[in-house]
Structure formats: C-alpha cells, structure tokens
Scaffold this motif. Sequence first.
Motif, PDB file in Angstrom:
ATOM      1  N   SER A 177      16.463 -10.040   6.075  1.00 14.06           N
ATOM      2  CA  SER A 177      17.796 -10.524   6.431  1.00 14.06           C
ATOM      3  C   SER A 177      18.180 -11.678   5.503  1.00 14.06           C
ATOM      4  O   SER A 177      17.343 -12.429   5.032  1.00 14.06           O
ATOM      5  CB  SER A 177      17.816 -10.981   7.884  1.00 14.06           C
ATOM      6  OG  SER A 177      16.962 -12.083   8.043  1.00 14.06           O
ATOM      7  N   GLY A 178      19.462 -11.835   5.279  1.00 12.95           N
ATOM      8  CA  GLY A 178      19.945 -12.880   4.388  1.00 12.95           C
ATOM      9  C   GLY A 178      20.283 -14.160   5.129  1.00 12.95           C
ATOM     10  O   GLY A 178      21.215 -14.854   4.754  1.00 12.95           O
ATOM     11  N   ALA A 179      19.555 -14.488   6.170  1.00 10.99           N
ATOM     12  CA  ALA A 179      19.827 -15.691   6.939  1.00 10.99           C
ATOM     13  C   ALA A 179      19.458 -16.935   6.127  1.00 10.99           C
ATOM     14  O   ALA A 179      18.433 -16.975   5.456  1.00 10.99           O
ATOM     15  CB  ALA A 179      19.035 -15.664   8.241  1.00 10.99           C
ATOM     16  N   LYS A 180      20.317 -17.942   6.183  1.00  9.67           N
ATOM     17  CA  LYS A 180      20.061 -19.177   5.459  1.00  9.67           C
ATOM     18  C   LYS A 180      19.346 -20.164   6.379  1.00  9.67           C
ATOM     19  O   LYS A 180      19.514 -20.141   7.591  1.00  9.67           O
ATOM     20  CB  LYS A 180      21.369 -19.775   4.969  1.00  9.67           C
ATOM     21  CG  LYS A 180      22.061 -18.873   3.972  1.00  9.67           C
ATOM     22  CD  LYS A 180      23.334 -19.478   3.468  1.00  9.67           C
ATOM     23  CE  LYS A 180      23.981 -18.530   2.479  1.00  9.67           C
ATOM     24  NZ  LYS A 180      25.236 -19.015   1.976  1.00  9.67           N
ATOM     25  N   SER A 181      18.574 -21.037   5.775  1.00  6.35           N
ATOM     26  CA  SER A 181      17.835 -22.015   6.568  1.00  6.35           C
ATOM     27  C   SER A 181      18.756 -23.134   7.034  1.00  6.35           C
ATOM     28  O   SER A 181      19.838 -23.353   6.497  1.00  6.35           O
ATOM     29  CB  SER A 181      16.680 -22.587   5.748  1.00  6.35           C
ATOM     30  OG  SER A 181      17.202 -23.277   4.634  1.00  6.35           O
ATOM     31  N   TRP A 182      18.328 -23.858   8.019  1.00  9.94           N
ATOM     32  CA  TRP A 182      19.070 -24.945   8.602  1.00  9.94           C
ATOM     33  C   TRP A 182      19.027 -26.132   7.660  1.00  9.94           C
ATOM     34  O   TRP A 182      17.958 -26.627   7.317  1.00  9.94           O
ATOM     35  CB  TRP A 182      18.441 -25.298   9.951  1.00  9.94           C
ATOM     36  CG  TRP A 182      19.221 -26.275  10.761  1.00  9.94           C
ATOM     37  CD1 TRP A 182      19.117 -27.608  10.711  1.00  9.94           C
ATOM     38  CD2 TRP A 182      20.193 -25.982  11.745  1.00  9.94           C
ATOM     39  NE1 TRP A 182      19.983 -28.202  11.593  1.00  9.94           N
ATOM     40  CE2 TRP A 182      20.653 -27.204  12.266  1.00  9.94           C
ATOM     41  CE3 TRP A 182      20.749 -24.817  12.241  1.00  9.94           C
ATOM     42  CZ2 TRP A 182      21.613 -27.287  13.246  1.00  9.94           C
ATOM     43  CZ3 TRP A 182      21.707 -24.909  13.228  1.00  9.94           C
ATOM     44  CH2 TRP A 182      22.134 -26.137  13.710  1.00  9.94           C
TER      45      TRP A 182
END
Length: 55
Positions: A45-50
């Motif tokens: 998944s292309g989720a970005k970090s916090w």
Amino acid sequence: MPQLNPSPWFVILIFSWVIFSAIIPPKILAHLFQNDPSSQSAKKSGAKSWGWPWH
C-alpha cells in the motif's frame, strides 16, 4: 437405569469418531479457493508515515 448401559452409546461414539476423523477431513482439504490468497499480499500500500512529532 438404561443410561448406564454403555453398549449402544459406545458404538455411536466409535462411528461418530470414524466419521469425524476419516471422512470429513479429506472433503475439507479438497476444497479449492476461488481466488489465490497470495496474489494480494504482493502489493504494497502507498500509505505515508505520520510526520508529526509525538508529545
């Protein structure tokens, strides 16, 4: 007391264990999945970090 007579219940117990251990497992193991479960795990998944600092 007829409940304490083990002769009919022991046969029922043995037949039920034969059914549960010899007949049902091959039917369950022969089940084929409609979709390949390993094909979805290959995508990331292309989720970005916090980005905010934790306080």
